[in-house]
Design an enzyme around this catalytic site. Structure first.
Site, short mmCIF file in Angstrom:
data_model
loop_
_atom_site.label_atom_id
_atom_site.label_comp_id
_atom_site.label_asym_id
_atom_site.label_seq_id
_atom_site.Cartn_x
_atom_site.Cartn_y
_atom_site.Cartn_z
N ASP A 151 0.83 -1.20 0.00
CA ASP A 151 0.00 0.00 0.00
C ASP A 151 0.87 1.25 0.00
O ASP A 151 1.99 1.23 0.50
CB ASP A 151 -0.87 0.02 1.26
CG ASP A 151 -2.03 -0.96 1.14
OD1 ASP A 151 -2.36 -1.33 0.00
OD2 ASP A 151 -2.58 -1.35 2.19
N ASP A 184 2.41 1.90 6.60
CA ASP A 184 2.59 0.46 6.82
C ASP A 184 3.20 -0.20 5.59
O ASP A 184 4.08 -1.05 5.69
CB ASP A 184 1.24 -0.22 7.09
CG ASP A 184 0.92 -0.16 8.57
OD1 ASP A 184 1.81 0.25 9.35
OD2 ASP A 184 -0.22 -0.52 8.94
#
Ligand code: 0R9
Length: 661
Positions: free
Chosen positions: A527, A531
């Protein structure tokens, strides 16, 4: 980071390391020493034969070539300072405070020595017979090459209260002969070279990279103790980035201190040795830290010998010989015990080895491996003697080091066991690849790609959306182990790491064989959030430490999922970066509907294929680490224990940390 273009593979390269230093040997150049050869025109026709390339790397070579000449003068003991400055038009000025280049006339050419060395290929001594400067590899090609590849170049010499000047234009021709143009302060002496790189040759860019210049000048100052190198950059926006002075009286000792600045040393003093034998100068410095990876940087004549060579071998031999002897003499190892290996002795060491040699022989794939056999013993003797003395004089520090290397040897035995299990398992699993791998049907590795995908849901979309003929999907569950903080055997026990090793099929560590790699492209698809960036860094750390050749050979890529979907009427466009978003807004005008993509998992299979996986539309960033020092620092900071440097690094490199490696 380079601008991102569609349909393009981007290269992420580090700074240029490993330029050439010419070492001047006790000899005075005479004007008539300069041998006359033909050919600036040849340089302009085929620049690639004389400098590494006409890309940014080649552009920077121009600077290093001239800087090296100034450093030669300083190493010969005549100059104290070499200054480099870049102005707003990317005109470079290099100046030293040495004797000044000779202002006499060359007997063979009938022209001034300066005009001769700037217009005649290979003039300057090395090819002249008597005098010699040392050079090897692609660099050390001479001032004439810089002149040939400049739109114009000017030389000034200050000597005996007089200023001499000559300007070259039009492919390196002197506008008029070298002239005394006036007087100067009688105290002033030295040489100055100003030049503007020719944009018709350097078609990619003529803009110098501030960090590349600054970092290499700092490195040259570490490698040449006592020489002051200054850097001025008119283009820097912040005042504090305009001027730098690098002067390290401690040489490599300070270099190791600098390299370990974000690490926790396990003993306070840096082990340092220097000496010379048969005209070969040796300097070595090292210190252990609490990490597990050794960082050994080697140089010959200021060139970063990335493939190592005989100087590194000499260091390694002395390190294990002396440590084993100390361990046996002090009953840390019993006589019947197996010796500690060189790898045990290197665990967590940061070392810099620098030799200066008048006739270096380079070997290896990239001619960056030192081949002179005599160097091995000389380095081993000089460093070995000092190391032994250090251990005897500093028993507390010796104990810290001994504890570390003994632990390393115990861990090595544990890792060996774990690795054998992994190897046995991978052999077994070859027929039954990791369960979660959705492999591609083609067995032609040259067209195959594997997507390492964050999470099962994105993995599901990727699996449905892919072209299963050549695209394989390996979803990762959760975060992979941070190999920077763990010992090797832990890594081999980690399920995600094992799946990757098995899927890639090319082995690990010193057994990597890229001819067995089952995919030509390994694409990290995470993504576009914090994270995702973290997982990407964990994966890259693992690749860098365990599978480095796959990075070096350009097999690792980062997929770029879009950040925004922009819709106006029937027109739908994706923006992959914030600047692209700004451009799209400007292009499409008002009444836009803008949707921020939250994550890969939210995209359906078709969207994922169209935006991120379809070679027709996707943007891949190729990971290409060619600066080991930078990469090591990067992984230590991003993955290490210290929080502050990491925060600072992320602030300083927002782009770098969040988008690519
Ligand atoms: C601005 C960067 N500095 C230089 O390019 C530079 C070259 C150079 C030099 C001498 C002195 N200062 C220099 N700066 C020099 C060398 C010697 C004798 N006199 C002056 C010698 O090595 O014997 N030169 C380097 C090569 C030559 N001069 C020449 F002799 F080939 F011209």
């Amino acid at each position: 980071m380079s601008e991102i273009k569609k349909d393009d593979v981007l290269e992420e390269s580090g700074a240029v390391l490993g330029e050439q230093l010419d070492t001047t040997v006790d000899h005075e150049y005479k004007d008539e020493d300069i041998q006359v050869l033909d050919g600036l025109e040849a340089v302009r026709k085929r620049p690639g034969m004389y400098i590494a390339s006409t890309s940014s790397k080649g552009l920077h070579h121009l600077v290093w070539e001239i800087v090296d000449n100034g450093i030669d003068e300083a190493m010969a003991g005549y100059a104290t300072t070499v200054s480099v400055s870049v102005d707003n038009d990317n005109i470079v000025t290099v100046e030293d405070d040495g004797r000044g280049m000779p202002v006499g006339v060359n007997a063979k050419t009938g022209k001034s020595t300066i005009e001769t060395i700037f217009t005649v290929l290979h003039a300057g001594g090395k090819f002249g017979g008597g005098a010699y400067k040392v050079s090897g590899g692609l660099h050390g090609v001479g001032a004439s090459v810089v002149n040939a590849l400049s739109e114009w170049l000017e030389v000034s010499v200050y000597h005996n209260g007089e200023e001499y000047f000559v300007r070259f234009e039009n492919g390196g021709h002197a506008v008029s002969p070298l002239k005394m143009i006036g007087s100067c302060d009688p105290e002033k002496h030295g040489s100055k070279v100003r030049f503007k790189a020719d944009p018709t040759i350097f078609t990619e860019t003529t803009v110098y990279d501030h960090e590349i210049l600054r970092d290499r000048l700092r490195q040259l100052a570490f490698l040449n103790k006592g020489i002051r190198l200054t850097f001025h950059d008119d283009r820097a926006e912040k005042e504090e980035n305009k001027d730098y002075t690098f002067l390290f009286e401690g040489g490599l000792k300070q270099y190791v201190e600098y390299l370990n600045r974000h690490r926790t040393a396990i003993h306070p003093d840096i082990i340092y040795s220097e000496g010379h034998e048969n005209g070969i100068q040796v300097e070595v410095a090292c210190q252990y830290n609490d990490s597990y990876n050794p960082k050994v940087y080697t140089f010959c004549n200021n060139i970063n010998t990335v493939e190592g060579g005989t100087h590194e071998e000499g260091f390694r031999l002395a390190l294990s010989r002396i440590i084993n002897r100390y361990a046996k003499n002090n009953n840390i190892l019993k006589n019947k015990d197996e010796n500690l290996t060189a790898d045990d002795c290197k665990e967590g060491i940061t070392a810099v080895i620098s030799v200066k040699h008048s006739d270096p022989q380079y070997e290896g794939q990239t001619k960056t491996k030192l081949g002179n056999t005599e160097v091995r013993k000389i380095v081993s003797d000089i460093f070995g003697t000092q190391l032994e003395r250090f251990l005897m004089e500093n028993p507390d520090q010796a104990k810290q080091i001994m504890d570390k290397v003994v632990l390393a040897s115990q861990a090595r035995l544990a890792a060996k066991k774990a690795r054998e299990t992994t190897r046995r398992k991978s052999n077994l699993e070859i027929s039954s690849l990791p369960g979660k791998l959705s492999d591609c049907s083609s067995k032609d590795a040259s067209i195959c790609e594997i997507y390492i995908v964050e999470g099962d849901s994105a993995g599901g979309s990727a699996k449905q959306g892919r072209d299963s003929h050549y695209q394989a999907i390996l979803p990762l569950r959760g975060k992979i182990l941070n190999v920077e903080k763990a010992r090797q055997h832990k890594a081999f026990e980690n399920a995600e790491i094992r799946s990757m090793i098995t899927a890639f099929g090319c082995g690990v560590m010193d057994e990597v064989d890229t001819s067995k790699l089952r995919y030509n492209k390994i694409v990290i698809m995470t993504d576009a959030d914090v994270d995702g960036a973290h997982i990407r860094i964990l994966l890259l750390t693992f690749f860098y430490r365990f599978l480095r050749p796959i990075i070096e050979q350009g097999h690792v890529y980062i997929a770029q999922p879009p950040l925004y979907k922009v819709q106006k009427g029937n027109t739908i466009r994706d923006a992959y970066t914030e600047p692209q978003m700004v451009r799209l807004r400007a292009e499409l005008g008002d009444r836009l509907s803008i949707q921020r993509y939250k994550g890969l998992g939210e995209m359906d299979a078709e969207q994922l294929w169209e935006t991120t996986m379809d070679p027709k539309n996707r943007t891949l960033i190729r990971v290409n680490i060619d600066d080991a020092e930078k990469a090591d620092q990067y992984f230590s900071i991003m993955m290490g224990e210290e929080v502050e440097p990491r925060k600072q690094f992320i602030i300083d490199n927002a782009d770098f940390a969040n988008l690519d490696i």
